[in-house]
Design a protein around this motif. Sequence first.
Motif, short mmCIF file in Angstrom:
data_model
loop_
_atom_site.label_atom_id
_atom_site.label_comp_id
_atom_site.label_asym_id
_atom_site.label_seq_id
_atom_site.Cartn_x
_atom_site.Cartn_y
_atom_site.Cartn_z
N ASN A 131 -8.36 -2.20 7.13
CA ASN A 131 -7.69 -1.57 6.00
C ASN A 131 -6.70 -2.50 5.30
N GLN A 180 0.82 -1.20 0.00
CA GLN A 180 0.00 0.00 0.00
C GLN A 180 0.87 1.26 0.00
N ALA A 181 1.91 1.27 0.83
CA ALA A 181 2.78 2.45 0.93
C ALA A 181 3.50 2.71 -0.38
N HIS A 182 4.03 1.66 -1.00
CA HIS A 182 4.73 1.84 -2.27
C HIS A 182 3.79 2.35 -3.36
N LEU A 183 2.58 1.83 -3.40
CA LEU A 183 1.63 2.25 -4.43
C LEU A 183 1.16 3.68 -4.20
N GLN A 184 0.97 4.05 -2.95
CA GLN A 184 0.50 5.41 -2.66
C GLN A 184 1.57 6.45 -2.94
N MET A 185 2.84 6.04 -3.03
CA MET A 185 3.93 6.98 -3.35
C MET A 185 4.10 7.18 -4.85
N GLY A 221 3.31 10.86 -5.04
CA GLY A 221 2.47 10.76 -3.85
C GLY A 221 0.98 10.81 -4.10
N THR A 222 0.58 10.86 -5.36
CA THR A 222 -0.86 10.89 -5.67
C THR A 222 -1.43 9.48 -5.87
N GLY A 223 -0.55 8.50 -5.93
CA GLY A 223 -1.01 7.13 -6.11
C GLY A 223 -1.14 6.75 -7.57
#
Length: 278
Positions: A194, A135-140, A144-146
């Motif tokens: 989540n 999730q963190a990698h994808l959201q970056m 940072g907009t995903g």
Amino acid sequence: YEYNANKYEFRLSGLLNYFKAKKLTVEECERFVLFGGECNYLLHLGKDYRLHPVKETGRGGWLTSTKFLQDSPANWSAEDIKKLLDVAETAANQSLQDLELRGRIIRKKRSVGLVPHAGQEIPREALDETVLRCQAHLQMMNNGTGPQVPFCAFNGGRDVWVDVGNKRVGVEILGSYMGIDPKDILHIGDQFLNTGNDYAARDVCPCVWVTSPEETTYVLKTILRFAGVSYKVNESEKKEAEKILSGAHVNNSAVDFGEAERRTQTIQEMDVFTGEMK
């Protein structure tokens, strides 16, 4: 499983056998639909009690008719899908190596999975950690907009998957395609944290969180009661249902050992994570 209907049918064989034994009408069959891969593969029940892909494009196609929805799969580009899966695969591989997990990475057309080796288990904490990393990698992505397409990274209990799309999109697509307002849709699921794949549905429709098939049964009975639908299941009908679901109705034996053996053999021969035969 994409549009490999027989693989879905195996997992739903008890339910489909029940539909057939109860002789559901064509109209009733048409009301049963299935979305595979969160919101990627739409199938419906035919009058032959088999699952059939719903056509995607052209007049009446589910992709064509839902293209107006911003997050519809009809609007996803192959390039954006590849970028999302590339990042997810890198994150999953990093987790696999850092945590020294006894598993392997699987990449499908619309998903990436981290699954255990045969006979091994991955601890729940490691599964959750992998989900959070993905999730963190994808959201970056994209400063940072995903990613440009919706996604779902979740702990499946034994494995971790990152799917293109999610159940919010699935509810929106089904609601639009079937002409049902999302507020009139009830999503029943067991993964609303989540790190679960039911979480996204909370954004668009009422939801019920269950922990077992028994709770699901209770919820359905409650809905019928609130709707004023009378029902009563006597002992003989209950036994008939159990008989059909077990496959014993085929030869009237107490247990259909042939069916039990077939299912056991299929499970042994099929990779449950990919649906491929070993």
